[in-house]
Enzyme design. Structure first.
Site, mmCIF file in Angstrom:
data_model
loop_
_atom_site.group_PDB
_atom_site.id
_atom_site.type_symbol
_atom_site.label_atom_id
_atom_site.label_comp_id
_atom_site.label_asym_id
_atom_site.label_seq_id
_atom_site.Cartn_x
_atom_site.Cartn_y
_atom_site.Cartn_z
ATOM 1 C CG HIS A 507 22.790 70.240 -28.298
ATOM 2 N ND1 HIS A 507 23.289 70.392 -29.584
ATOM 3 C CD2 HIS A 507 23.518 71.086 -27.533
ATOM 4 C CE1 HIS A 507 24.269 71.281 -29.576
ATOM 5 N NE2 HIS A 507 24.431 71.724 -28.353
ATOM 6 C CB THR A 636 30.645 71.893 -33.056
ATOM 7 O OG1 THR A 636 30.564 70.656 -32.344
ATOM 8 C CG2 THR A 636 29.275 72.504 -33.212
#
Length: 832
Positions: A507, A636
């Site tokens: 990730h 994000t």
């Protein structure tokens, strides 16, 4: 290692010169690994591996000479020299392509040819003037023209950056577009008319703005209101006011200073402190997975599926390297998104450290690492500068599948080191994998383009229990056996025995939409472009002179085997605790929701709030991932989906209030959610700003009770939508069965849920729900009543049942066979 390979016989001295110094030249340069054999069988295996490697090494020698009493006999391998030449040509083509792309994107939105027009215009003016005024030279004209051209480019780029900094369009309602926005769209289309490369917009993207302290605190308190009692809310308000009037402004000044200096004031800290500094296992906790088609498996032949999948991934890498991919854009617009995350997609590995891990990226790699039945292989995918065909890669993969040699001692579960805690992996790597054959084999894995697991199990929605098999398929991709994936690689591909495929992605280097774009291209290219013959094999011919895939050899001492077992124990406990449930919801989808003039994402998020409330009889802090890629190097931001409006709707629905009142509250909740999402996308979120303020406070060595409490709040409902970005690649009208399942992730909190969903076409929404068996409170009597299961339900099925009911009641009555299938699905499963 580059040097002289010297072999002595009785009267003959043979000198062999290797082809390269630690560089890939398009075909394998074997390294003869050695190590003390532990038993007779391993000794035989080592002997055969050495013999094969020696034979390949002899074939790979470019030239050699032999000294005999009669003189020197020089032998040249023209085939090897030709391969060197072709490989060098490929390397130079890549260099030229990079230089060309740098020039093209460096002058965007202008073009390199525009320089010639400026020069001609200036020369024409000077020549006209020179009839009456002399003294102008051709050199000065060229210099002036070039400077003027560069100035125009900077001006155009500045204008483009100003246009991309305008975000008011996002807050305007459909059909009510302002004149300002209309003019903005026209200008943006004019400046974006040239065909851009992948990274053409990077320098024109605006920087992420730093919100004011006052605005962030106000938004935070508003988001916390439905989660707190009156006394708790008053206490948080007091803490917030104290923070704003004292420490907050000081931290804000440092943060603004960073925003002026850095490209993005969040991304580097987010990558380091959220991902790389975590010392717990990245398996389940951080890594996520992506699935194959739901109803279709293009071929049942494992090697063939691997051949096409590997080829499709390498074709995507070629497009990234050449910047031939179209820049991602906001759906339905010409507004570009940041493409920086594509840079570390391939040839990248996360390496463990003592306090923080490090992302290592290499410019190129001509091989992939393959794992099969406890053995590691290096599979070369280029030969003489040419990418192998899918059929040739299938042939090489089949050689690995047919290889019956046993794993070396300690080799089979070595991947468990990447699944356990990070510090033991760092210490083991430093002590036992920093030199010798272990380092060379580890380098082959870490420098590979990506990792491939040839799994010996069958997965997918199949057999007498398709729903249960779908759950097991998700768990297999999320963690596998805890040792048959290399979780440190940027992504690992899994090819199952029955031809099903999937991926597991690390990730820290990128977020799910970037990997989803890669996976969409891979599935579409595999099924619709490369295809298979009537026997399920890859198309094309095979060069059977290809050298065998290279076994990686290890010297694993007992201390490493002991650590592997400890890491495996930690990872296995984590994997056994995770419950994954995947269910395709096909009663209705985006088409029906949009007819109600409601955002599909808002609809799903509000339904999740209702589902959680019915499960736990309370609301919780809810995380929905939103992208900030409208800004340079954006990643994000958090949308706090549990709002005052959504909680009011849920309470009204549960209290049995009138339908009109519930519909009105639902509209308010939907509009509020959309506004929160837009604010997060445009840099006006809450959590990234508070996170960076907290990091600054730690650097300054000061404590903030407010920040400490805010950042310690658990996200019991963590959600994310997987966007479909390349629907044009999938012809769902003619091939409706080629539906993507999307992907999922593990729960963020031990007592919470992880919910991922993908909206496919007009009539389907696929959900991936994860939770932990160890937390018993996720099971409630109300859920058992809804699902009508006599025995206890898993946490994941609780979420499914409540969500399904929420959909039904939010839109109106629909026939609902999904709950009936749950009775069959969960009837024979109990959880202690």
């Amino acid at each position: 290692m580059c040097g002289l390979c010297f072999v002595l016989t009785q009267d003959v001295h043979v000198f062999s010169f290797p082809l390269s110094c630690n560089r890939s030249l398009g075909f394998p340069i074997p390294v003869l690994y050695g190590g003390p054999p532990s038993d007779e069988s391993s000794n035989d295996m080592h002997t055969s591996e050495k013999a094969r490697a020696m034979a390949e090494a002899h074939q790979a020698v470019a030239f050699q000479f032999t000294i005999t009493p009669e003189g020197i006999d020089l032998q040249l391998s023209y085939q090897a020299l030709n391969q060197i030449y072709l490989s060098g040509v490929r390397a130079w083509k890549k260099r030229v392509s990079r230089i060309r792309n740098r020039v093209i994107k460096g002058v965007y939105p202008a073009s390199p040819s525009s320089w010639l027009f400026v020069v001609i215009a200036i020369l024409a003016t000077i020549l006209h003037v020179s009839l009456s005024s002399q003294g102008q030279t051709m050199l000065s004209a060229l210099v002036f023209s070039t400077l003027l051209w560069l100035s125009l480019i900077l001006a155009l780029r500045f204008c483009l950056k100003l246009l991309l900094s305008y975000h008011q369009w996002m807050f305007e309602q459909h059909g009510r577009i302002s004149n300002t926005t209309k003019v903005w769209v026209t200008l943006l289309r004019l400046l974006s008319s040239r065909k851009p490369l992948l990274y053409s917009y990077q320098t024109s993207l605006p920087h992420l703005p730093v919100p004011s302290i006052k605005d962030t605190l106000s938004r935070y308190l508003e988001s916390a209101r439905p989660l707190l009692t009156d006394s708790e809310f008053n206490r948080m308000m007091e803490l917030g006011n104290q923070f704003e009037s004292s420490l907050g402004n000081r931290l804000q000044r440092y943060l603004k200073l960073k925003a002026l200096w850095a490209t993005n004031y969040v991304s580097d800290w987010w990558e380091e402190y959220i991902y790389l500094r975590s010392r717990s296992p990245i398996m389940v906790n951080s890594n996520y997975y992506g699935m194959d088609f739901l109803y279709v498996t293009p071929t049942p032949v494992q090697a063939a599926r691997a051949g096409n999948t590997i080829t499709a991934l390498l074709l995507y890498r070629r497009k990234v390297n050449r910047e031939e991919l179209k820049p991602s854009r906001v759906p339905g617009t010409v507004i570009p998104l940041c493409a920086a995350q594509c840079e570390r997609m391939f040839n990248t590995t996360r390496t463990p450290g003592d306090e923080t891990d490090v992302l290592q990226h290499w410019q190129d790699s001509e091989f992939v690492a393959v794992y099969h039945k406890g053995r590691f292989f290096r599979l070369w995918v280029y030969r003489a500068g040419r990418l192998l065909t899918p059929r040739e890669i299938e042939y090489q993969v089949q050689r690995i599948l047919d290889d019956s040699s046993p794993p070396q001692p300690g080799e089979d579960k070595l991947g468990a080191l990447t699944a356990g805690d990070r510090i033991p992996w760092f210490q083991t790597r430093k002590q036992y994998f920093s030199s010798g054959i272990n380092k060379r084999s580890l380098d082959a894995i870490e420098r590979a383009a990506f990792f491939v697991t040839l799994d010996d199990e069958e997965q997918g929605m199949r057999g007498e229990d398709p729903a249960g098999n779908l759950d097991r398929y998700a768990k297999s991709l999320l963690h596998g056996k805890c040792y048959d994936r290399w979780f440190d690689k940027s992504f690992s591909i899994v090819i199952y025995k029955n031809g099903k495929s999937g991926l597991n992605a690390e990730h820290s280097w990128a977020d799910a939409p970037t990997v989803a774009h890669l996976w969409e291209y891979t599935l579409a290219t595999d099924a619709f472009q490369l295809g298979y013959n009537e026997n399920g094999h890859c198309k094309g011919e095979v060069d059977r002179s290809l050298p065998h895939p290279q076994r990686l050899l290890w010297d694993i001492p007992s201390e490493v085997e002991a650590q592997v077992q400890r890491s495996l124990t930690v990872a296995q406990a984590l994997a056994d605790d995770v419950d994954c449930h995947v269910f395709p919801f096909s009663q209705f989808g985006k088409g029906r929701i949009k007819k109600l003039r409601v955002s599909p994402d808002a609809f799903i998020q509000i339904s999740l709030q209702l589902a959680y409330y019915r499960d736990r009889a309370s609301f919780c802090l809810t995380y929905e991932a939103s992208m900030t890629r409208l800004f340079r190097e954006g990643r994000t931001e958090t949308v706090r989906s549990c709002s005052n409006e959504s909680s009011a709707f849920v309470k009204a629905l549960e209290a049995g209030e009138a339908k009109e009142q519930c519909r009105h509250l639902f509209r308010l909740a939907s509009e509020r959610h959309q506004n929160l999402y837009r604010m997060a996308m445009t840099g006006a979120g809450i959590d990234r700003h508070l996170f960076c303020l907290y990091v600054v406070s730690k650097y300054l060595g000061v404590e903030s009770p407010f920040l400490k409490e805010v950042l310690s709040e658990p996200w019991r409902l963590s959600t994310s939508q997987t966007p479909v970005q390349q629907m044009e690649l999938f012809d769902l009208k003619n091939h409706p069965d080629f539906v993507s399942l999307g992907g999922g992730f593990g729960p963020v909190a031990d007592d919470g849920y992880g919910v991922s969903y993908i909206i496919v076409g007009e009539d389907m929404i696929n959900f991936h729900v994860s939770s932990k068996y160890s937390f018993s409170e996720t099971v409630s009597k109300s859920c058992v009543n809804v699902v009508s299961v006599q025995r206890r339900c898993s946490p994941a099925s609780v979420q499914e049942a409540s969500l399904n009911t929420a959909f039904t009641e939010s839109v109106g009555p629909v026939e609902n066979p999904l709950c009936r299938t749950l009775n069959v699905k969960r009837a024979n499963r109990t959880y202690d």
